[in-house]
Design an enzyme around this catalytic site. Structure first.
Site, PDB file in Angstrom:
ATOM      1  N   PRO A   2       5.372   0.880   1.561  1.00 28.48           N
ATOM      2  CA  PRO A   2       5.053   1.593   0.348  1.00 28.48           C
ATOM      3  C   PRO A   2       5.825   1.090  -0.850  1.00 28.48           C
ATOM      4  CG  PRO A   2       6.396   2.902   1.862  1.00 28.48           C
ATOM      5  CD  PRO A   2       6.486   1.481   2.251  1.00 28.48           C
ATOM      6  N   GLU A   3       5.101   0.806  -1.881  1.00 23.02           N
ATOM      7  CA  GLU A   3       5.703   0.561  -3.187  1.00 23.02           C
ATOM      8  C   GLU A   3       5.508   1.841  -3.998  1.00 23.02           C
ATOM      9  OE1 GLU A   3       4.576  -3.243  -4.859  1.00 23.02           O
ATOM     10  OE2 GLU A   3       4.012  -3.997  -2.895  1.00 23.02           O
TER      11      GLU A   3
END
Length: 297
Positions: A2-3
DNA sequence: ATCATGACCTGTTAGC
DNA sequence: TGCTAACAGGTCATGA
């Protein structure tokens, strides 16, 4: 995994069932993820009411009613899902095959929500690069997790002037500079590749080359800030990118991956109109960079 | 100080 | 089909 857009998607999915809920019990099924859980983790959470779900960079936060903040980082493979336990009436909640994911369910938050009734938020993380901690709200900004973080790419702080000031004199490639959480916090491998392509800038270019002698922004920096802002906003709108396992908390997939211009598109034609180049993969600082050598200079 | 690298872990996939 | 190697959204500790 996840960014920033994926973490923000998770936050938005969790907020409706977590904000206002009382944590009735927490099950941590192992002693650590990337780091050990803090002392008496489950006990300190039990009975607390969650006032608000927040996000700083790629960190998720839950503000509790006793002034502590539950800080959660999803690492590479962390995800949450919501399950209703009773006859709760949550439209569209993920009805999943429990046996499939239970292998890496590490933390279960049992919640009681005034509107939704009994609900669980379950943290799953195969690689266990994620972590959780409890810190004081009063010392939040000074905490080692957050002290050195740069600006959010979503707000007004991101500007050509800001980047010029931070890039000045840097001999590091633009790709690495944008991945540095001390400069802009929340960007990761995907969105840096995408923003650089959008701005027509080579990932190999030295960050310092985008400033003039007196530390002013070169003409490339305003477009770069625009592209960063745009790609992050569009990705959040799309619910993030689902490469292998990222899901929104209701179980639906993010779909920004269909809009990638270069990421994971090695060998495909550059989508920029009239470019005619081919997307290439190179390795920088040990990580894949996808770019178009024709239009990114 | 700054930068690049390997380590942390497991799962999936590309290639032989 | 089955095995192996490479690779994966992040960050931290190391050493040059």
């Amino acid at each position: 995994m996840p960014e920033l857009p994926e973490v923000e998607t998770v936050r938005r999915g969790l907020a409706p069932v977590m904000e206002g809920a009382v944590i009735t019990a927490v099950e941590a099924r192992r002693a650590d993820l990337r780091f050990p859980f803090p002392e008496r983790f489950a006990e300190r959470l039990a009975g607390r009411r969650i006032a608000a779900m927040g996000r700083r960079a790629k960190y998720l936060t839950a503000d509790l009613d006793d002034g502590t903040v539950l800080v959660m980082h999803l690492g590479m493979s962390g995800s949450f899902r919501i399950e209703v336990t009773g006859e709760s009436s949550l439209p569209g909640v993920f009805h999943h095959d429990r046996s499939k994911q239970a292998a890496h369910d590490h933390v279960l938050f049992h919640l009681d929500h005034p509107n939704h009734g009994k609900v669980r938020a379950i943290y799953n993380d195969p690689r266990r690069f994620g972590f959780m901690d409890l810190i004081a709200r009063s010392g939040f900004d000074q905490h080692p997790f957050f002290r050195d973080l740069g600006i959010e790419p979503t707000g007004n702080a991101l500007s050509a002037d800001y980047l010029a000031a931070r890039f000045a004199g840097k001999r590091t490639p633009l790709k690495a500079a944008l991945l540095d959480q001390k400069l802009v916090a929340g960007l990761g491998n995907i969105y840096v590749c995408e923003a650089l392509h959008g701005a027509g800038l080579s990932p190999k270019r030295l960050a310092g080359s985008l400033t003039t002698k007196n530390g002013r922004p070169s003409k490339h920096l305003a477009p770069l800030t625009d592209e960063i802002r745009k790609v992050i906003a569009r990705a959040i709108e799309a619910g993030g990118s689902s490469l292998r396992d990222h899901r929104q908390a209701d179980g639906s997939l993010g779909y920004f991956q269909h809009q990638f211009a270069v990421y994971d598109r090695e060998g495909e034609p550059c989508p920029k109109p009239g470019c005619g180049g081919t997307v290439r993969r190179i390795v920088q600082s040990g990580r894949s960079t996808f770019h178009c050598p024709s239009c990114q200079r």
